[in-house]
Design a protein around this motif. Structure first.
Motif, PDB file in Angstrom:
ATOM      1  N   TYR A  19       0.472   3.978   3.130  1.00 42.25           N
ATOM      2  CA  TYR A  19      -0.118   5.007   2.290  1.00 42.25           C
ATOM      3  C   TYR A  19       0.788   6.229   2.228  1.00 42.25           C
ATOM      4  O   TYR A  19       1.400   6.625   3.229  1.00 42.25           O
ATOM      5  CB  TYR A  19      -1.467   5.464   2.843  1.00 42.25           C
ATOM      6  N   LYS A  47      -3.509   4.960  -2.973  1.00 45.28           N
ATOM      7  CA  LYS A  47      -4.314   3.776  -2.667  1.00 45.28           C
ATOM      8  C   LYS A  47      -3.621   2.825  -1.712  1.00 45.28           C
ATOM      9  O   LYS A  47      -4.248   1.924  -1.169  1.00 45.28           O
ATOM     10  CB  LYS A  47      -4.660   3.037  -3.969  1.00 45.28           C
ATOM     11  N   GLY A  48      -2.308   2.997  -1.552  1.00 42.34           N
ATOM     12  CA  GLY A  48      -1.572   2.179  -0.596  1.00 42.34           C
ATOM     13  C   GLY A  48      -0.805   1.049  -1.248  1.00 42.34           C
ATOM     14  O   GLY A  48      -1.115   0.608  -2.366  1.00 42.34           O
ATOM     15  N   TRP A  94      -4.256  11.461  -1.129  1.00 41.98           N
ATOM     16  CA  TRP A  94      -3.879  10.134  -0.636  1.00 41.98           C
ATOM     17  C   TRP A  94      -3.700   9.172  -1.797  1.00 41.98           C
ATOM     18  O   TRP A  94      -4.430   9.242  -2.794  1.00 41.98           O
ATOM     19  CB  TRP A  94      -4.956   9.573   0.291  1.00 41.98           C
TER      20      TRP A  94
END
Length: 121
Positions: A94, A113-114, A111
């Motif tokens: 991430y 979503k990865g 952040w």
């Protein structure tokens, strides 16, 4: 609109060197501390590497000497070059930006979503 978008994960063999990337359509990376985190199955998310708004870099011990974090403020892009990969590096990676503190603990405001990185021996 998602502030951070990761790409460049996938499957890799041990010893290969993928380079996940993170970009933002809205954030000015010159103003934020920004970093990479990872979460392996069954484990808590933890830090990997971080770069401050003015370029100070920190690595977590498991990746020191193997991973390299870099950013391009003009492109709002953050890369993580992953050398000497090991199966233990398998995780969802991430991107996060906008560090602040809550009761003495570092938190990140934004952040992605990865992107999954899977390492085979």
């Amino acid at each position: 609109q998602r502030q951070l978008v990761e790409s460049g994960g996938g499957s890799a063999l041990a010893g290969e060197s993928p380079t996940p990337s993170c970009t933002s359509p809205t954030l000015d990376f010159s103003r934020y501390s920004i970093g990479w985190f990872r979460q392996a199955p069954g484990r808590e998310r933890g830090g990997v590497a971080e770069i401050s708004h003015d370029g100070d870099i920190k690595y977590q011990d498991p990746v020191k000497g193997r991973f390299t974090i870099s950013k391009d403020n003009a492109k709002s892009a953050l890369d993580l070059q992953m050398d000497s990969l090991q199966p233990e590096d398998t995780a969802m990676y991430y991107c996060a930006a906008g560090k602040f503190q809550v009761q003495g603990r570092d938190e990140f405001r934004y952040w992605g979503k990865g992107t999954q990185v899977t390492v085979s021996s």
